[in-house]
Write a protein that holds these residues in place. Structure first.
Motif, mmCIF file in Angstrom:
data_model
loop_
_atom_site.group_PDB
_atom_site.id
_atom_site.type_symbol
_atom_site.label_atom_id
_atom_site.label_comp_id
_atom_site.label_asym_id
_atom_site.label_seq_id
_atom_site.Cartn_x
_atom_site.Cartn_y
_atom_site.Cartn_z
ATOM 1 N N SER A 245 1.197 -1.594 0.199
ATOM 2 C CA SER A 245 -0.333 -0.011 -0.243
ATOM 3 C C SER A 245 0.721 1.082 -0.164
ATOM 4 N N PHE A 246 0.404 1.932 -0.826
ATOM 5 C CA PHE A 246 1.237 3.652 -0.672
ATOM 6 C C PHE A 246 0.088 4.600 -0.727
ATOM 7 N N PRO A 247 0.505 5.280 0.509
ATOM 8 C CA PRO A 247 -0.355 6.539 0.500
ATOM 9 C C PRO A 247 0.127 7.692 -0.602
ATOM 10 N N ASN A 248 -0.936 8.598 -1.019
ATOM 11 C CA ASN A 248 -0.004 9.914 -1.607
ATOM 12 C C ASN A 248 -1.647 10.996 -1.173
ATOM 13 N N TYR A 249 -0.088 11.254 -0.944
ATOM 14 C CA TYR A 249 -0.458 13.059 -0.016
ATOM 15 C C TYR A 249 -0.472 14.566 -0.944
ATOM 16 N N GLU A 250 -0.474 13.779 -2.436
ATOM 17 C CA GLU A 250 -0.337 14.846 -3.245
ATOM 18 C C GLU A 250 -1.263 16.155 -3.871
ATOM 19 N N GLY A 251 -2.818 15.739 -3.679
ATOM 20 C CA GLY A 251 -3.886 16.174 -2.967
ATOM 21 C C GLY A 251 -3.485 17.297 -1.362
ATOM 22 N N LEU A 252 -3.685 16.496 -0.939
ATOM 23 C CA LEU A 252 -3.172 17.533 0.668
ATOM 24 C C LEU A 252 -2.348 17.922 1.044
ATOM 25 N N MET A 253 -1.365 18.011 -0.178
ATOM 26 C CA MET A 253 0.210 19.002 -0.011
ATOM 27 C C MET A 253 -0.389 20.124 -0.883
ATOM 28 N N GLY B 183 18.284 7.795 -10.704
ATOM 29 C CA GLY B 183 17.159 6.718 -11.203
ATOM 30 C C GLY B 183 16.208 7.222 -11.164
ATOM 31 N N ARG B 184 15.700 6.648 -12.664
ATOM 32 C CA ARG B 184 13.968 7.022 -12.885
ATOM 33 C C ARG B 184 13.051 6.407 -12.136
ATOM 34 N N PHE B 185 13.156 5.196 -11.194
ATOM 35 C CA PHE B 185 12.884 4.789 -10.125
ATOM 36 C C PHE B 185 13.252 4.603 -8.700
ATOM 37 N N LYS B 186 13.871 5.070 -8.804
ATOM 38 C CA LYS B 186 15.012 5.807 -7.222
ATOM 39 C C LYS B 186 13.839 6.259 -6.407
ATOM 40 N N ASP B 187 12.816 6.661 -6.748
ATOM 41 C CA ASP B 187 11.732 7.411 -5.791
ATOM 42 C C ASP B 187 10.691 6.484 -5.821
ATOM 43 N N ILE B 188 10.715 5.352 -6.331
ATOM 44 C CA ILE B 188 9.097 4.909 -6.501
ATOM 45 C C ILE B 188 8.357 4.253 -5.167
ATOM 46 N N GLY B 189 7.412 4.523 -5.285
ATOM 47 C CA GLY B 189 5.847 4.755 -4.319
ATOM 48 C C GLY B 189 6.529 6.486 -3.201
ATOM 49 N N SER B 190 6.951 7.528 -3.997
ATOM 50 C CA SER B 190 6.886 8.481 -2.761
ATOM 51 C C SER B 190 5.598 8.468 -3.281
ATOM 52 N N ASN B 191 5.137 8.950 -2.213
ATOM 53 C CA ASN B 191 3.637 9.424 -1.573
ATOM 54 C C ASN B 191 3.550 11.223 -1.614
ATOM 55 N N SER B 192 4.207 11.993 -2.889
ATOM 56 C CA SER B 192 3.929 12.703 -2.997
ATOM 57 C C SER B 192 4.369 13.489 -4.611
ATOM 58 N N ARG B 193 3.163 12.090 -5.345
ATOM 59 C CA ARG B 193 3.166 11.985 -6.748
ATOM 60 C C ARG B 193 2.346 10.552 -7.373
ATOM 61 N N PHE C 279 1.836 6.719 -8.836
ATOM 62 C CA PHE C 279 2.506 5.352 -10.060
ATOM 63 C C PHE C 279 2.556 6.742 -11.733
ATOM 64 N N THR C 280 3.494 6.479 -12.137
ATOM 65 C CA THR C 280 3.559 6.692 -13.720
ATOM 66 C C THR C 280 3.539 4.771 -13.872
ATOM 67 N N PRO C 281 3.266 4.714 -15.454
ATOM 68 C CA PRO C 281 3.031 3.495 -16.065
ATOM 69 C C PRO C 281 4.165 2.451 -16.127
ATOM 70 N N ASP C 282 5.053 3.196 -16.213
ATOM 71 C CA ASP C 282 6.359 2.447 -16.015
ATOM 72 C C ASP C 282 6.337 1.466 -15.022
ATOM 73 N N GLU C 283 6.193 2.322 -13.562
ATOM 74 C CA GLU C 283 6.905 2.123 -12.336
ATOM 75 C C GLU C 283 5.465 0.461 -11.643
ATOM 76 N N ARG C 284 4.197 1.200 -12.013
ATOM 77 C CA ARG C 284 3.592 0.380 -11.774
ATOM 78 C C ARG C 284 3.210 -0.732 -12.373
ATOM 79 N N ILE C 285 3.881 -0.803 -14.145
ATOM 80 C CA ILE C 285 4.594 -2.125 -14.370
ATOM 81 C C ILE C 285 5.306 -3.177 -13.767
ATOM 82 N N LEU C 286 6.618 -2.296 -13.005
ATOM 83 C CA LEU C 286 7.941 -2.664 -12.363
ATOM 84 C C LEU C 286 7.380 -2.906 -10.936
ATOM 85 N N MET C 287 6.154 -2.364 -10.237
ATOM 86 C CA MET C 287 5.576 -2.359 -8.536
ATOM 87 C C MET C 287 4.557 -4.137 -8.779
#
Length: 295
Positions: A142-150, A163-173, A175-183
């Protein structure tokens, strides 16, 4: 000469402090429930209660009971919704090793789901109450997303990464399509490990396990129908089976692991933070979970 009384007083106070510190250490080690001392052969009982967040204590108990020649079989009493993948897999491996040396019988309490079922799978025989909640074979992250609140409070996040995947799972944005595939690939791999463990432990073809391994939960009676457990019954039924299996039918002696009491520092922290606050900080886990979240 005037300095000597001050030095003597300082040394006296320091000596008293050392005596109290030594007493605290000794009492910390001795404030524990001793092993049941009895002659003859016994049945060991290891309890797994609550979420699985660490494995050290359970692994120690499993190894101790495996090496104790007076213990002829072990009942694993499970009342857990599962938990972190790593600790669940470590406990599972030790149950497999123990099962190769002496019988392991599982007694499920109110719930033995996800990781709670994972560690039960390799046992010789699985008992569950008709209403026990079990199954939930699957993985979750589970990855909370606080982007709207921020955005509402005027807070932003700037990330510098290698690298482009280093902040995968960030709670401030999101997922990108590639990140979702990776996860998803990660989750699928860990899920396959769960299916394989159940397939090996229950001697069920992997494709058959996958048919029911979509995260659904079962009652004990439903689990019996699909082959996830062997028999309906409570702890006393599991005990009777184990006693008969080992030839210890006449009121067998049960032995439980020694209860380790917290050390001095841990007791101070619990006193300051409170039991709930301390446990929340002490057992914080991240990553994929073999966990039923319905509790």
């Amino acid at each position: 000469m005037k300095k000597r009384p001050i030095l003597l007083a300082t040394l006296t106070i320091f000596g008293i402090f050392l005596v109290f510190l030594l007493l605290a250490v000794v009492l910390g080690k001795n404030w524990s429930t001793p092993d049941i001392v009895s002659l003859g052969e016994k049945i060991g009982v290891i309890e797994v209660n609550g979420p699985i967040t660490a494995s050290d204590g359970l692994i120690k108990n499993l190894i101790d009971f495996r090496d104790n020649k007076s213990i002829k079989a072990v009942i694993l009493r499970i009342d857990s919704p599962g938990g972190a993948v790593g600790p669940s897999q470590e406990i599972y491996s030790e149950v497999v090793k123990l099962q190769k040396i002496k019988p392991v019988v599982v007694s499920m309490g109110s719930v033995a789901a996800s990781g709670g079922y994972y560690i039960a799978a390799p046992a010789k025989r699985l008992f569950a109450n008709p209403g026990t909640i079990t199954g939930s074979i699957g993985v979750i992250m589970s990855f909370p997303n606080y982007e709207g609140l921020m955005e509402k409070v005027g807070v932003s996040s700037t990330v510098v990464k290698s690298g482009r995947f280093k902040d995968i799972g960030s709670n401030s944005r999101p997922f990108t399509p590639d990140e979702r595939i990776l996860m998803q690939a990660l989750i699928d791999d860990v899920y396959s490990q769960f299916v394989e463990a159940v397939s090996l432990g229950r001697d069920i073809p992997a494709n058959k396990v996958r048919e029911i391994a979509d995260g659904r939960i079962f009652s004990g009676r439903q689990a019996l129908a699909v082959g996830l457990i062997d028999e309906l019954g409570g702890f006393q039924d599991a005990l009777a089976y184990t006693a008969k299996l080992t030839g210890l039918e006449d009121d067998p002696t049960l032995i439980y692991p020694e209860v380790e009491q917290p050390g001095l520092v841990e007791r101070i922290l619990k006193s300051a933070l409170g039991e709930i606050g301390f446990e929340a900080g002490h057992h914080w886990t991240v990553g994929p979970q073999y966990l039923w979240t319905g509790m």
